[in-house]
Write a protein that holds these residues in place. Structure first.
Motif, PDB file in Angstrom:
ATOM      1  N   ILE A 171       0.910  -1.009   0.110  1.00 11.08           N
ATOM      2  CA  ILE A 171      -0.113   0.377   0.109  1.00 11.08           C
ATOM      3  C   ILE A 171       0.958   1.229   0.047  1.00 11.08           C
ATOM      4  O   ILE A 171       1.957   1.129   0.471  1.00 11.08           O
ATOM      5  N   GLU A 172       0.124   2.076  -0.444  1.00  8.03           N
ATOM      6  CA  GLU A 172       1.487   3.803   0.023  1.00  8.03           C
ATOM      7  C   GLU A 172       1.020   3.770   1.750  1.00  8.03           C
ATOM      8  O   GLU A 172       0.305   3.939   1.821  1.00  8.03           O
ATOM      9  N   PRO A 173       1.953   5.032   1.684  1.00  5.78           N
ATOM     10  CA  PRO A 173       1.732   5.535   3.294  1.00  5.78           C
ATOM     11  C   PRO A 173       0.902   6.002   3.251  1.00  5.78           C
ATOM     12  O   PRO A 173       0.466   5.254   5.129  1.00  5.78           O
ATOM     13  N   HIS A 174       0.032   6.310   2.880  1.00  5.04           N
ATOM     14  CA  HIS A 174      -1.340   7.290   3.238  1.00  5.04           C
ATOM     15  C   HIS A 174      -2.036   6.345   3.471  1.00  5.04           C
ATOM     16  O   HIS A 174      -3.076   6.988   3.938  1.00  5.04           O
ATOM     17  N   GLN A 175      -1.956   5.578   3.038  1.00  3.15           N
ATOM     18  CA  GLN A 175      -3.411   5.051   3.170  1.00  3.15           C
ATOM     19  C   GLN A 175      -3.349   3.442   4.591  1.00  3.15           C
ATOM     20  O   GLN A 175      -4.040   2.246   4.507  1.00  3.15           O
ATOM     21  N   ALA A 176      -2.135   3.700   4.726  1.00  2.00           N
ATOM     22  CA  ALA A 176      -1.759   2.507   6.183  1.00  2.00           C
ATOM     23  C   ALA A 176      -3.056   2.875   7.278  1.00  2.00           C
ATOM     24  O   ALA A 176      -3.140   1.956   8.050  1.00  2.00           O
ATOM     25  N   GLU A 177      -3.753   4.046   7.766  1.00  2.50           N
ATOM     26  CA  GLU A 177      -4.544   4.235   8.160  1.00  2.50           C
ATOM     27  C   GLU A 177      -5.921   3.583   7.647  1.00  2.50           C
ATOM     28  O   GLU A 177      -6.257   2.317   8.869  1.00  2.50           O
ATOM     29  N   ARG A 178      -6.337   3.151   6.427  1.00  2.00           N
ATOM     30  CA  ARG A 178      -7.395   2.614   6.381  1.00  2.00           C
ATOM     31  C   ARG A 178      -7.371   1.152   6.981  1.00  2.00           C
ATOM     32  O   ARG A 178      -8.329   0.579   6.983  1.00  2.00           O
ATOM     33  N   ARG A 218       6.273  -1.212   6.994  1.00  2.00           N
ATOM     34  CA  ARG A 218       6.589  -2.044   5.330  1.00  2.00           C
ATOM     35  C   ARG A 218       5.218  -2.206   4.121  1.00  2.00           C
ATOM     36  O   ARG A 218       5.907  -2.175   3.489  1.00  2.00           O
ATOM     37  N   HIS A 219       4.833  -1.657   5.053  1.00  2.00           N
ATOM     38  CA  HIS A 219       3.420  -1.149   3.627  1.00  2.00           C
ATOM     39  C   HIS A 219       2.611  -2.404   3.512  1.00  2.00           C
ATOM     40  O   HIS A 219       2.771  -2.443   2.046  1.00  2.00           O
ATOM     41  N   TYR A 220       2.745  -3.365   3.753  1.00  2.00           N
ATOM     42  CA  TYR A 220       1.707  -4.200   3.836  1.00  2.00           C
ATOM     43  C   TYR A 220       0.518  -4.050   3.904  1.00  2.00           C
ATOM     44  O   TYR A 220      -0.226  -3.138   4.295  1.00  2.00           O
ATOM     45  N   ASN A 221      -0.573  -4.914   3.006  1.00  2.00           N
ATOM     46  CA  ASN A 221      -1.627  -5.068   2.851  1.00  2.00           C
ATOM     47  C   ASN A 221      -2.435  -5.260   4.262  1.00  2.00           C
ATOM     48  O   ASN A 221      -1.294  -6.695   5.304  1.00  2.00           O
ATOM     49  N   ALA A 222      -3.514  -5.455   4.800  1.00  2.00           N
ATOM     50  CA  ALA A 222      -3.892  -5.871   6.372  1.00  2.00           C
ATOM     51  C   ALA A 222      -3.707  -7.415   6.328  1.00  2.00           C
ATOM     52  O   ALA A 222      -3.474  -7.677   7.199  1.00  2.00           O
ATOM     53  N   GLU A 223      -4.455  -8.360   5.009  1.00  2.00           N
ATOM     54  CA  GLU A 223      -3.879  -9.223   4.417  1.00  2.00           C
ATOM     55  C   GLU A 223      -3.027 -10.028   4.488  1.00  2.00           C
ATOM     56  O   GLU A 223      -2.391 -10.811   5.680  1.00  2.00           O
ATOM     57  N   MET A 254      -6.807  -1.868  -3.538  1.00  2.00           N
ATOM     58  CA  MET A 254      -6.790  -3.000  -4.901  1.00  2.00           C
ATOM     59  C   MET A 254      -5.212  -2.299  -4.867  1.00  2.00           C
ATOM     60  O   MET A 254      -4.400  -1.430  -4.478  1.00  2.00           O
ATOM     61  N   GLY A 255      -4.935  -3.619  -4.991  1.00  2.00           N
ATOM     62  CA  GLY A 255      -3.869  -4.416  -5.458  1.00  2.00           C
ATOM     63  C   GLY A 255      -2.834  -3.221  -6.301  1.00  2.00           C
ATOM     64  O   GLY A 255      -1.880  -3.374  -5.764  1.00  2.00           O
ATOM     65  N   ALA A 256      -3.629  -2.899  -6.817  1.00  2.00           N
ATOM     66  CA  ALA A 256      -2.549  -1.933  -8.297  1.00  2.00           C
ATOM     67  C   ALA A 256      -1.824  -0.892  -6.925  1.00  2.00           C
ATOM     68  O   ALA A 256      -0.829   0.158  -7.838  1.00  2.00           O
ATOM     69  N   ALA A 257      -2.315  -0.163  -6.379  1.00  2.00           N
ATOM     70  CA  ALA A 257      -2.022   0.404  -5.801  1.00  2.00           C
ATOM     71  C   ALA A 257      -0.431   0.980  -5.230  1.00  2.00           C
ATOM     72  O   ALA A 257       0.199   1.394  -4.659  1.00  2.00           O
ATOM     73  N   HIS A 258      -0.033  -0.399  -4.763  1.00  2.00           N
ATOM     74  CA  HIS A 258       1.250  -1.151  -4.135  1.00  2.00           C
ATOM     75  C   HIS A 258       2.658  -1.043  -5.420  1.00  2.00           C
ATOM     76  O   HIS A 258       3.061  -0.654  -4.606  1.00  2.00           O
ATOM     77  N   ALA A 259       1.747  -0.487  -6.969  1.00  2.00           N
ATOM     78  CA  ALA A 259       2.933  -0.635  -7.955  1.00  2.00           C
ATOM     79  C   ALA A 259       3.438   0.704  -7.971  1.00  2.00           C
ATOM     80  O   ALA A 259       4.844   0.712  -8.215  1.00  2.00           O
ATOM     81  N   SER A 260       3.275   1.411  -7.033  1.00  2.00           N
ATOM     82  CA  SER A 260       3.811   2.547  -6.921  1.00  2.00           C
ATOM     83  C   SER A 260       4.664   3.381  -6.266  1.00  2.00           C
ATOM     84  O   SER A 260       5.495   3.858  -5.858  1.00  2.00           O
ATOM     85  N   LEU A 261       4.706   2.267  -4.898  1.00  2.00           N
ATOM     86  CA  LEU A 261       5.918   1.795  -4.091  1.00  2.00           C
ATOM     87  C   LEU A 261       7.046   1.852  -5.238  1.00  2.00           C
ATOM     88  O   LEU A 261       7.507   0.632  -5.369  1.00  2.00           O
ATOM     89  N   GLN A 262       8.054   3.038  -4.601  1.00  2.00           N
ATOM     90  CA  GLN A 262       8.864   2.800  -5.182  1.00  2.00           C
ATOM     91  C   GLN A 262      10.375   2.031  -4.825  1.00  2.00           C
ATOM     92  O   GLN A 262      10.469   2.135  -2.723  1.00  2.00           O
ATOM     93  N   ALA A 263      11.558   1.634  -4.912  1.00  2.00           N
ATOM     94  CA  ALA A 263      12.598   0.429  -3.757  1.00  2.00           C
ATOM     95  C   ALA A 263      12.889   2.095  -3.082  1.00  2.00           C
ATOM     96  O   ALA A 263      13.860   1.254  -2.629  1.00  2.00           O
ATOM     97  N   ALA A 264      13.458   3.073  -3.794  1.00  2.00           N
ATOM     98  CA  ALA A 264      13.966   3.674  -3.271  1.00  2.00           C
ATOM     99  C   ALA A 264      13.910   4.197  -1.878  1.00  2.00           C
ATOM    100  O   ALA A 264      14.683   4.871  -0.659  1.00  2.00           O
ATOM    101  N   SER A 265      12.708   3.727  -1.198  1.00  2.00           N
ATOM    102  CA  SER A 265      12.030   4.306   0.017  1.00  2.00           C
ATOM    103  C   SER A 265      12.421   3.593   1.350  1.00  2.00           C
ATOM    104  O   SER A 265      11.997   3.434   2.211  1.00  2.00           O
TER     105      SER A 265
END
Length: 590
Positions: free
Chosen positions: A34-41, A99-104, A151-162
């Motif tokens: 997930i993207e960092p701002h989606q962690a709370e959700r 680590r920005h993992y989704n809940a599951e 949705m799983g597509a959100a994670h794709a924008s996470l960059q390895a540099a982070s």
């Protein structure tokens, strides 16, 4: 302690990083970043799932009859206690926030950590409580499954540099659809317990151009979260917690590999011509419309295989309609700027099932052997509405460039006739709707031995053929290419396979019909000279493989390959015979 785990090398190179485990579960678990701002959700989803399971357990506890055994109530109390364990919940939140993992994924990752702690307990009673924890987690996963979440597509924008450390993926298995989630993501390599050299998971790994090892059997059990690991994609070895001297050696190899890739990269736009002046077409295999640009940048002169089924996967049960498919195909066609795009109709089944939530749920999942069941063109013909939508979308895209239509797994004359009827029907429907379309060439995948043996008949009905060596090998040798138990019997050098490939190329050339190889054999440098000697002039492979194959072709004089095919096909050990013949030819040349 350092350990080595052996498997099958399926994608070359070295990857070094921290292990990210995708734990197996009796419940299907979605794994994505997930993207960092989606962690709370995601944390809110965890809380809601916990509250839902707690309410369910409390209701069960109240419904327990008085005559029931007291241990049943005690068991429910244990589950409730685990459910409200703040240490467990806080640890799961940490996976989400840090680590920005989704809940599951977060909850199964923590289950993996805690389960190992239970396994190490000396007290037998405490060790057995691991099963209770697994049941609680499974209840939460089922609760989460009712909420689609991010949705799983959100994670794709996470960059390895982070991230500070590179990451490698360790899993029991990864479905092709899940592999598409990880494509261009933060992972520098991956390892699975199951799979063969040409399982679809391995194919996607090569398309991602990252080191991979499959069929390790025990990797996901032996590796712990965040272990330092080395993936040796050349030898098929996973090294867990390597000693410093070993780690430094692999880092040196990694740097050497990067230099070699940079050198090959400079060849990408050079014309592909043999030393004796024969032009060879190097085409690309792609999975998604966005891959078309990657193919161009790799130096491909067209798309030899667009695996359209990937547009149908990971969609939560909603399949793309005609308009969405049209836009996707059009994107790929326009990106190629007039170069040919060969679109294969949907090839689902075996190791590429559609989402189970789909309204077109595959009946093959209830068969004993999916590889021999309702898949590829058989499935398309059984779903005429879906097939018609796809044909119309492809035809409409043909007005934006050169499009060729490829039919997978054809084996019967009646299938050919049904396909032609469906194509004619699609044209009539487009005429009635006022949609423009162009004439497209119609081709057949030669991936069933029956098709290779019936080629003269096929060539009367098709404009071109493409040899899918992965399935051709599988069906010729009766080897499930996704089953690591028999993966050692999967042999692209088997004399029967080479005979069918050589026969197909020769007959197509004699009939004046274009022929290409789009299976893994096309991207394997070990087969390049042999395929050239067989008369192949069109290779289709993953974009990442184009430069290395081009280098091999640029160094080859096709005229000097006369006699190679006959020599190899007459040998009991074709691979050894090919290597020896080429080595002798090079010595004579120099």
């Amino acid at each position: 302690m350092s350990i080595q785990v052996f498997g099958l090398p399926v994608s070359r190179g070295v990857a070094i990083g921290r292990a990210v485990l995708v734990a197996s579960s009796r419940v299907d678990v979605a794994h994505y970043f997930i993207e960092p701002h989606q962690a709370e959700r995601e944390v809110d989803r965890l809380r809601c799932a916990r509250d839902e399971v707690a309410a369910e357990l409390m209701a069960l506890k109240q419904d327990v009859p008085e005559e029931a055994h007291a241990e049943l109530v005690a068991l429910l109390d244990v589950h409730l206690m685990m459910l409200h364990d703040e240490m467990l919940i806080e640890a799961v939140k940490q996976w989400v926030v840090e680590r920005h993992y989704n809940a599951e994924w977060a909850i199964t990752a923590q289950l993996e950590v805690v389960a190992r702690q239970f396994d190490e307990m000396e007290d037998e009673y405490l060790r057995e409580r691991k099963a209770d924890l697994e049941q609680v987690v499974e209840r939460m996963l089922r609760a989460l499954s009712n909420d689609v979440g991010v949705m799983g597509a959100a994670h794709a924008s996470l960059q390895a540099a982070s991230r500070e450390d590179p990451l490698v993926l360790i899993a029991s298995d990864i479905a092709p659809a899940d592999m598409m989630h990880f494509k261009r993501s933060v992972f520098t390599g991956f390892v699975t317990d199951v799979g063969g050299r040409t399982s679809h998971t391995a194919i996607v790994a090569r398309s991602m151009d990252i080191p991979a090892v499959v069929g390790t059997r025990e990797a996901s059990r032996l590796v712990r979260q965040d272990d330092w690991v080395v993936i040796d994609g050349d030898a098929g070895v996973l090294i867990v917690n390597p000693p410093p001297i070993v780690l430094e050696e692999y880092r040196f190899r990694q740097r050497q590999s990067e230099l070699e890739r940079a050198r090959l990269h400079r060849l990408r736009h050079a014309p592909c011509v043999t030393l004796d002046g024969q032009h060879i077409d190097l085409l690309a295999n792609i999975e998604l419309p966005s891959d078309a640009q990657v193919a161009l940048e790799a130096g491909a002169v067209g798309v030899g295989l667009f695996r359209s089924e990937f547009m149908f996967m990971n969609r939560g049960g909603r399949l793309p309609d005609e308009e969405e498919q049209f836009r996707g195909y059009r994107t790929a066609v326009q990106a190629l700027n007039g170069l040919p795009v060969t679109i294969r109709t949907i090839d689902v089944g075996a190791d590429k099932p559609l989402d189970r939530m789909s309204t077109h749920e595959l009946r093959h999942e209830h068969t004993l052997n999916p590889a021999l069941g309702l898949r590829a063109i058989r499935w398309s013909l059984s779903e005429p509405e879906m097939f018609g939508e796809q044909l119309r979308a492809i035809l409409r895209a043909s007005t934006h460039g050169k499009v060729r239509l490829l039919i997978p797994m054809v084996a019967h004359l009646r299938e050919i006739l049904q396909v032609r009827q469906a194509l004619e029907q699609a044209c009539r429907e487009l005429d009635e709707a006022g949609h423009a379309y162009a004439q497209v060439e119609l081709g057949a995948m030669i991936e069933v031995p029956a098709a290779a043996l019936m080629l003269p008949l096929f060539l009367r009905h098709f404009d071109f053929v493409s040899i899918g060596t992965n399935d051709l090998i599988q069906y010729t040798l009766a080897i499930d290419r996704a089953d690591e138990a028999v993966a050692h019997l999967y042999d692209a050098w088997h004399p029967a396979v080479l005979q069918l490939v050589a026969q197909t190329i020769a007959q197509a050339n004699a009939a004046g019909k274009p022929v290409s190889v789009c299976g893994e054999m096309a991207g394997d440098p070990a087969f390049t000279e042999l395929l050239l000697a067989m008369g192949l002039r069109s290779f289709s492979m993953h974009p990442a493989q184009i430069s290395s194959i081009k280098q091999r072709i640029l160094r080859t004089d096709a005229r000097q390959l006369a006699g190679l095919v006959e020599h190899v096909l007459a040998s009991d050990e074709p691979q050894d015979a090919c290597v020896a013949w080429l080595s002798r030819a090079r010595r004579l040349t120099h």
